[in-house]
Design an enzyme around this catalytic site. Structure first.
Site, PDB file in Angstrom:
ATOM      1  N   ARG A 289       0.828  -1.203   0.000  1.00 14.71           N
ATOM      2  CA  ARG A 289       0.000   0.000   0.000  1.00 14.71           C
ATOM      3  C   ARG A 289       0.867   1.259   0.000  1.00 14.71           C
ATOM      4  O   ARG A 289       0.592   2.210  -0.738  1.00 14.71           O
ATOM      5  CB  ARG A 289      -0.960  -0.018   1.196  1.00 14.71           C
ATOM      6  CG  ARG A 289      -2.119  -0.975   0.977  1.00 14.71           C
ATOM      7  CD  ARG A 289      -2.984  -1.185   2.202  1.00 14.71           C
ATOM      8  NE  ARG A 289      -4.134  -2.031   1.837  1.00 14.71           N
ATOM      9  CZ  ARG A 289      -5.011  -2.506   2.697  1.00 14.71           C
ATOM     10  NH1 ARG A 289      -4.882  -2.243   3.990  1.00 14.71           N
ATOM     11  NH2 ARG A 289      -6.020  -3.249   2.284  1.00 14.71           N
ATOM     12  N   HIS A 431      -5.644  -0.343  -6.966  1.00 15.99           N
ATOM     13  CA  HIS A 431      -4.618  -1.279  -6.495  1.00 15.99           C
ATOM     14  C   HIS A 431      -4.554  -1.373  -4.973  1.00 15.99           C
ATOM     15  O   HIS A 431      -4.658  -0.372  -4.276  1.00 15.99           O
ATOM     16  CB  HIS A 431      -3.240  -0.787  -6.992  1.00 15.99           C
ATOM     17  CG  HIS A 431      -2.691  -1.645  -8.087  1.00 15.99           C
ATOM     18  ND1 HIS A 431      -1.597  -1.282  -8.830  1.00 15.99           N
ATOM     19  CD2 HIS A 431      -3.057  -2.852  -8.555  1.00 15.99           C
ATOM     20  CE1 HIS A 431      -1.326  -2.210  -9.727  1.00 15.99           C
ATOM     21  NE2 HIS A 431      -2.197  -3.175  -9.577  1.00 15.99           N
ATOM     22  N   GLU A 432      -4.314  -2.579  -4.487  1.00 16.53           N
ATOM     23  CA  GLU A 432      -4.042  -2.840  -3.063  1.00 16.53           C
ATOM     24  C   GLU A 432      -5.129  -2.303  -2.138  1.00 16.53           C
ATOM     25  O   GLU A 432      -4.858  -1.720  -1.095  1.00 16.53           O
ATOM     26  CB  GLU A 432      -2.669  -2.262  -2.657  1.00 16.53           C
ATOM     27  CG  GLU A 432      -1.509  -2.863  -3.388  1.00 16.53           C
ATOM     28  CD  GLU A 432      -1.500  -4.389  -3.348  1.00 16.53           C
ATOM     29  OE1 GLU A 432      -1.923  -4.954  -2.323  1.00 16.53           O
ATOM     30  OE2 GLU A 432      -1.096  -5.008  -4.328  1.00 16.53           O
ATOM     31  N   GLY A 433      -6.351  -2.527  -2.499  1.00 19.74           N
ATOM     32  CA  GLY A 433      -7.477  -2.025  -1.723  1.00 19.74           C
ATOM     33  C   GLY A 433      -7.887  -0.672  -2.269  1.00 19.74           C
ATOM     34  O   GLY A 433      -7.119   0.282  -2.217  1.00 19.74           O
TER      35      GLY A 433
END
Length: 581
Positions: A289, A431-433
């Site tokens: 993140r 991306h990534e949550g």
């Protein structure tokens, strides 16, 4: 080829502001010095400009495809660049010497990696994922797993991925259906489908180490039943039941393969204990993140510098005060609205880069400071992580939007790089949550867990900067007053949202909360930079002053109406019937 980042800015942030050389006084970093750090930056800048940037557009225009033999085909430039990246020790440099690394501080490592992310987001994503994979296994894997999988990744012989999402589950990991059945030999047989797997298949390395979330028997429903497995693409020279179903063709970031993978009784190796897989995976997810925040920042920064250079040489129109229609046209950088767009970009990308490096230094604090300071760094990093991911993903994308606008019609053409920068960066709010998930994480977890300890530490840290700014006087003191008011509203708003203890109402506008909190945090980061500038003279320092002025006068005031909305406990979105939409 022009540099995609400002070395002067990186040096200022690392040395004039963060004083990273002081880290060399700690046992882990005693072999390093300011010269070591500068040398790493030299290598990264040189390789990024010469090996990564030249094929960025080429990779965008020649997407990966599956050949007749079923293998993924990429342009040769990608492998050539990554082989040199690995030979230079840039994959392993942040790891212990026992693993072939040089124990480079995270903050310096992140700054070095930003050069590659700015030069070529697609190619840089392969080592980015590999390092995160290796870090997780180095922390939670067995000695045998480290020798078998981590060492080859750090040498660049294997690359790594993270396999979380599935076609139907998406971000709701509680709903994944991939199964892992124990085998007699202590391994597991992993069966299921994983979607959106970046770097999921290619011929760049001998092997690909997939970290796969799956449910083992006896774990119960939801995320508590999830375990984590190492599932290599190749095992004992043969394909290990990991089949490439297809490639996803994306709007941007096309140089990174993105795959749909089918696991058909593939041999997997349990990481840690059964049913604790998500807690292990968060080690990589949180790292990723912050890394996505850096990626968004780096692409935004590259777009800013491209539009700045264009504005200096593109002539059009005349100054408003000019009454002579025969006077020669002026560079568009002289027009106030163009300066506004450039200042906005500068404020976004330089603020985001500083925030990312600050968070990276917190990782070093967490790992090497004495216990109280390490615990405090951990708490502060926890609350900053969703902001460090989401804020750059939103506002550095806006910087790319403004970079296109500065170019005018030319910015919308493929002949200029800024249109690709926008497409590449548009993935990062997902991306990534997604940014929506980051808002839920920040408001629903990070600012309330531990009795609100994260928000307390954040407020104390920002408060210390406010006190220093008031002592400094002048413009910094004025900004301190504005920031103190915004910080007060942030803490009061958080209390108001949770006073009724109705999560649905509190979280209905979590995206607004995330944006407002992010602007407060980046205002603090700009005040920190302004204090580091001090009385220094010159265009660079005047540029920092101008960007800080822009952020406090144009951006921070936006939080007022946002806090008003939040404290009103508005139910507009919560009460909207789906049938109305």
């Amino acid at each position: 080829m022009a540099a995609p980042l400002s070395r002067r800015d990186i040096d200022f942030l690392l040395h004039d502001w963060l004083n990273v050389a002081a880290l060399t006084e700690r046992e882990r970093f005693t072999d390093h010095s300011r010269e070591t750090f500068d040398g790493i930056m030299d290598v990264a800048q040189d390789m990024a400009v010469k090996l990564f940037a030249p094929h960025n557009k080429k990779a965008d225009q020649n997407q990966p495809y599956v050949g007749d033999d079923g293998k993924v085909v990429l342009i040769n430039d990608v492998k050539l660049a990554l082989d040199e990246f690995a030979k230079a020790g840039l994959i392993s440099c942040g790891f212990d010497e026992s693993l072939g690394g040089i124990a480079l501080p995270t903050v310096v490592n992140r700054a070095a990696m930003a050069w590659f992310q700015a030069a070529n987001p697609g190619t840089s994503s392969y080592p980015f994922l590999t390092v995160g994979n290796a870090n997780l296994l180095a922390t939670h894997g067995t000695a045998e797993q480290i020798d078998t999988w981590v060492r080859p990744m750090l040498e660049g012989r294997y690359f790594g991925t993270m396999c979380l999402s599935e076609p139907d589950a998406g971000s709701s990991l509680a709903d994944i259906t991939t199964k892992a059945e124990p085998a007699a030999d202590g391994t597991y047989r992993v069966t299921g489908t994983k979607m959106w797997i970046s770097g999921g298949d290619h011929e760049l390395t001998e092997n690909i180490v997939h970290l796969v979330l799956a449910k083992a028997p006896g774990g119960g429903p939801g995320v508590k039943g999830i375990s984590l497995f190492i599932v290599p693409k190749v095992l004992d020279g043969d394909r290990n039941g990991v089949e490439l179903v297809g490639l996803n063709h994306k709007m941007g970031n096309r140089g990174t393969t993105n795959t749909l993978l089918e696991f058909d009784s593939a041999t997997g190796y349990l990481v840690g204990e059964e049913h604790r897989g998500l807690s292990y995976m968060f080690h990589m997810m949180n790292e990723a993140r912050i890394g996505v925040g850096f990626l968004a920042t780096s692409i935004g920064y590259a777009g800013y510098l491209a539009s700045l250079e264009y504005a200096k040489v593109r002539t059009q129109g005349r100054n408003v005060a000019s009454k002579d229609p025969s006077a020669p046209p002026v560079p568009i950088i002289e027009h106030p609205d163009v300066k506004r767009m450039l200042l906005a970009q500068k404020a976004y990308v330089e603020g985001a880069l500083a925030l990312g490096l600050y968070c990276a230094k917190l990782v070093d604090e967490e790992n090497t400071a004495h216990s109280d300071a390490a615990a405090r760094a951990h708490t502060l990093l926890e609350v900053l992580t969703p902001i460090a991911k989401a804020w750059p993903s939103q506002w550095c994308l806006e910087a790319n939007n403004l970079a296109i606008q500065v170019h005018g019609g030319y910015g919308y053409t493929t002949e200029f790089d800024v249109e690709q920068y926008y497409r590449d960066n548009r993935l990062n709010p997902i991306h990534e949550g997604t940014n929506g998930i980051q808002g839920l994480d920040l408001l629903g977890r990070k600012v309330v867990q531990g009795g609100g300890a994260g928000l307390v530490v954040l407020a104390e840290t920002i408060g210390a900067t406010i006190a220093r700014a008031r002592d400094a006087g002048g413009e910094a003191a004025d900004y301190a007053t504005s920031l103190a008011d915004a910080l007060r509203r942030l803490t009061e708003t958080t209390a108001t949202l949770w006073k009724g203890l109705d999560p649905a109402v509190a979280l209905a506008n979590s995206a607004v909360y995330l944006e407002a909190a992010g602007h407060v945090v980046v205002s603090w980061i700009w005040l920190e930079q302004l204090l580091a500038v001090g009385e220094s003279a010159g265009n660079f320092y005047d540029g920092k002053r101008a960007a800080a002025r822009y952020f406090f006068r144009f951006e921070l005031p936006k939080t007022g109406p946002q806090f008003d909305l939040l404290t009103a406990l508005d139910r507009t979105t919560l009460d909207t019937d789906p049938a109305w939409l």
